[in-house]
Design an enzyme around this catalytic site. Sequence first.
Site, PDB file in Angstrom:
ATOM      1  N   THR A  19      54.416  74.375 -51.802  1.00 55.19           N
ATOM      2  CA  THR A  19      54.546  74.325 -53.441  1.00 55.19           C
ATOM      3  C   THR A  19      55.834  73.336 -53.654  1.00 55.19           C
ATOM      4  OG1 THR A  19      53.948  76.619 -53.195  1.00 55.19           O
ATOM      5  CG2 THR A  19      55.380  76.085 -55.217  1.00 55.19           C
ATOM      6  N   LEU A  20      57.043  73.736 -53.272  1.00 58.13           N
ATOM      7  CA  LEU A  20      57.912  72.904 -53.212  1.00 58.13           C
ATOM      8  C   LEU A  20      58.223  71.150 -53.041  1.00 58.13           C
ATOM      9  CD1 LEU A  20      60.084  75.234 -53.980  1.00 58.13           C
ATOM     10  CD2 LEU A  20      61.519  74.245 -52.147  1.00 58.13           C
ATOM     11  N   ARG A  31      66.233  75.340 -47.151  1.00 54.36           N
ATOM     12  CA  ARG A  31      67.323  76.359 -46.725  1.00 54.36           C
ATOM     13  C   ARG A  31      68.416  75.859 -46.074  1.00 54.36           C
ATOM     14  NH1 ARG A  31      65.942  79.366 -50.188  1.00 54.36           N
ATOM     15  NH2 ARG A  31      65.222  81.526 -50.226  1.00 54.36           N
ATOM     16  N   ASP A  34      71.388  72.045 -52.416  1.00 54.29           N
ATOM     17  CA  ASP A  34      71.415  73.119 -53.211  1.00 54.29           C
ATOM     18  C   ASP A  34      71.601  74.233 -52.503  1.00 54.29           C
ATOM     19  OD1 ASP A  34      70.917  74.254 -56.145  1.00 54.29           O
ATOM     20  OD2 ASP A  34      69.113  75.112 -54.788  1.00 54.29           O
ATOM     21  N   GLU A  87      76.607  80.616 -47.952  1.00 52.04           N
ATOM     22  CA  GLU A  87      76.692  80.681 -49.344  1.00 52.04           C
ATOM     23  C   GLU A  87      77.272  81.782 -49.780  1.00 52.04           C
ATOM     24  OE1 GLU A  87      72.515  80.159 -50.819  1.00 52.04           O
ATOM     25  OE2 GLU A  87      72.171  78.476 -49.632  1.00 52.04           O
ATOM     26  N   HIS A 129      72.814  76.752 -55.183  1.00 54.53           N
ATOM     27  CA  HIS A 129      71.510  77.504 -55.080  1.00 54.53           C
ATOM     28  C   HIS A 129      70.716  77.700 -56.409  1.00 54.53           C
ATOM     29  CE1 HIS A 129      68.919  79.859 -51.970  1.00 54.53           C
ATOM     30  NE2 HIS A 129      68.227  79.430 -52.951  1.00 54.53           N
ATOM     31  N   ALA A 169      65.661  75.971 -58.903  1.00 54.67           N
ATOM     32  CA  ALA A 169      64.747  76.494 -59.513  1.00 54.67           C
ATOM     33  C   ALA A 169      64.984  77.421 -60.613  1.00 54.67           C
ATOM     34  CB  ALA A 169      63.969  77.607 -58.484  1.00 54.67           C
TER      35      ALA A 169
HETATM   36  P1  NAD Z   1      55.506  77.022 -49.297  1.00 55.03           P
HETATM   37  O1  NAD Z   1      54.993  78.242 -48.356  1.00 55.03           O
HETATM   38  O2  NAD Z   1      54.401  77.147 -50.416  1.00 55.03           O
HETATM   39  O3  NAD Z   1      55.763  75.845 -48.303  1.00 55.03           O
HETATM   40  C1  NAD Z   1      56.264  75.734 -47.166  1.00 55.03           C
HETATM   41  C2  NAD Z   1      55.491  74.687 -46.353  1.00 55.03           C
HETATM   42  O4  NAD Z   1      56.542  74.514 -45.174  1.00 55.03           O
HETATM   43  C3  NAD Z   1      54.522  75.040 -45.892  1.00 55.03           C
HETATM   44  O5  NAD Z   1      53.337  74.021 -46.273  1.00 55.03           O
HETATM   45  C4  NAD Z   1      54.483  75.226 -44.497  1.00 55.03           C
HETATM   46  O6  NAD Z   1      53.228  74.686 -43.765  1.00 55.03           O
HETATM   47  C5  NAD Z   1      55.528  74.270 -44.164  1.00 55.03           C
HETATM   48  N1  NAD Z   1      56.175  74.326 -42.910  1.00 55.03           N
HETATM   49  C6  NAD Z   1      56.499  75.691 -42.314  1.00 55.03           C
HETATM   50  N2  NAD Z   1      57.162  75.425 -41.206  1.00 55.03           N
HETATM   51  C7  NAD Z   1      56.900  74.115 -40.763  1.00 55.03           C
HETATM   52  C8  NAD Z   1      57.494  73.361 -39.811  1.00 55.03           C
HETATM   53  N3  NAD Z   1      57.962  73.769 -38.431  1.00 55.03           N
HETATM   54  N4  NAD Z   1      57.065  71.762 -39.892  1.00 55.03           N
HETATM   55  C9  NAD Z   1      56.649  71.468 -40.966  1.00 55.03           C
HETATM   56  N5  NAD Z   1      56.304  71.974 -41.881  1.00 55.03           N
HETATM   57  C10 NAD Z   1      56.484  73.373 -42.057  1.00 55.03           C
HETATM   58  O7  NAD Z   1      56.870  77.681 -49.585  1.00 55.03           O
HETATM   59  P2  NAD Z   1      57.596  77.016 -51.171  1.00 55.03           P
HETATM   60  O8  NAD Z   1      57.278  77.717 -52.169  1.00 55.03           O
HETATM   61  O9  NAD Z   1      57.292  75.457 -51.125  1.00 55.03           O
HETATM   62  O10 NAD Z   1      58.981  77.166 -50.533  1.00 55.03           O
HETATM   63  C11 NAD Z   1      59.598  76.483 -49.204  1.00 55.03           C
HETATM   64  C12 NAD Z   1      61.037  76.933 -49.542  1.00 55.03           C
HETATM   65  O11 NAD Z   1      61.968  76.505 -50.197  1.00 55.03           O
HETATM   66  C13 NAD Z   1      61.229  78.649 -49.316  1.00 55.03           C
HETATM   67  O12 NAD Z   1      60.966  79.352 -48.094  1.00 55.03           O
HETATM   68  C14 NAD Z   1      62.573  78.692 -49.813  1.00 55.03           C
HETATM   69  O13 NAD Z   1      63.150  78.945 -48.528  1.00 55.03           O
HETATM   70  C15 NAD Z   1      62.873  77.421 -50.324  1.00 55.03           C
HETATM   71  N6  NAD Z   1      63.109  77.616 -51.745  1.00 55.03           N
HETATM   72  C16 NAD Z   1      64.278  77.155 -52.323  1.00 55.03           C
HETATM   73  C17 NAD Z   1      64.528  77.273 -53.601  1.00 55.03           C
HETATM   74  C18 NAD Z   1      66.172  76.705 -54.198  1.00 55.03           C
HETATM   75  O14 NAD Z   1      66.320  77.087 -55.383  1.00 55.03           O
HETATM   76  N7  NAD Z   1      66.564  75.775 -53.760  1.00 55.03           N
HETATM   77  C19 NAD Z   1      63.633  77.588 -54.551  1.00 55.03           C
HETATM   78  C20 NAD Z   1      62.224  77.984 -53.888  1.00 55.03           C
HETATM   79  C21 NAD Z   1      61.924  77.903 -52.656  1.00 55.03           C
END
Ligand code: NAD
Length: 307
Positions: free
Chosen positions: A144-145, A225, A249, A254, A273, A276
């Site tokens: 998603t991100l 993260r 971020d 933290e 942090h 989003a």
């Molecule tokens: P998501 O599940 O949609 O996407 C995560 C992606 O990472 C997936 O496509 C997965 O296949 C991939 N992935 C996992 N392990 C992997 C690896 N070893 N090598 C390569 N790719 C790998 O989740 P998302 O909504 O995109 O969020 C991702 C992360 O971002 C969350 O888990 C969270 O920790 C972080 N996040 C941070 C904020 C912020 O405010 N900074 C906001 C939202 C999410």
Amino acid sequence: FELERLGVHDSVEAVFPPSELADFLADLPLEVGVIGDDEIAACDAAVTLEHREAFLEVDWVHSIQAGVDRFPFGEFEADDVILTNSTGIHDRWVGETVAGYLLSFARRLHDHVANQQERRWDQPEWDEGFTLSGTTACVLGTGTLGSGVAEVLGSLGVRVTGVRRSAEPVPGFEEVYATDNLLEAVADAEFVIVTLPLTDETRHLVDADVFEAMREDAYFVNVGRGPVVDEAALIDALESETIEGAALDVFETEPLPEESPLWELDEVIVTPHCAAFTEDYFRAVGDIVRENVSRLESGEEFYNRVV
Ligand code: NAD
């Protein structure tokens, strides 16, 4: 299980007022209220930011974050507690924050803001500014991100490549590399952007070797993260000018400790942090909770179920 009482845990306060979400869900056919730690046991389900031991007594816990690394999966499984998360909502929100970082570096806006604090009129050197259009950003994580980042940066003319576990193509990414080829993936990019979740596999995935493989004029961004990155190696890379700068971020600890050198390094942007954060956050979380309440009623599998 029967859902009669759903509590909005007061730890969500760090992201939005818990009462906003409770009010938003007030029309559900169950009791919804804001709860503190003492009231968890009286609920069947809870929406939360943080983890509490008492959540193992309820039937369903929903995390307002996408990242669920703070929850003990094994204990949830052993105690038959369902865990759902909020992935799927942060794409453009975080994408726009990342675009902001990149625009700041390219157009020197962070320098001007710093200068303004000191009433200093100080034009950049003639060759300091550059344009994002035509640069390459390598995004680690194509979920998603990652997709939201690709969409927003793509609209600014940035060529976006991705890194995922397999090299299968993903819409929005011009080229996709497998994690095994990470060093090759980052080599030509002006920007390397982490959007990965924290797992056993991703912990310290970005280490000194990755910074060494990056261009000397490259910027590093982390909105995934903190522990995905070896922070000591990042600080070394910045201090030794192995890379040009970073926008961060998320951190290994933290809030970022006051003594961290990251606060004062040139070409480093620190945000607390909040990549989003948006006034719409509670509504997007509420929509997921509502969807799952209706799925529970009709006996369907939960949406965004993690455990
Ligand atoms: P998501 O599940 O949609 O996407 C995560 C992606 O990472 C997936 O496509 C997965 O296949 C991939 N992935 C996992 N392990 C992997 C690896 N070893 N090598 C390569 N790719 C790998 O989740 P998302 O909504 O995109 O969020 C991702 C992360 O971002 C969350 O888990 C969270 O920790 C972080 N996040 C941070 C904020 C912020 O405010 N900074 C906001 C939202 C999410």
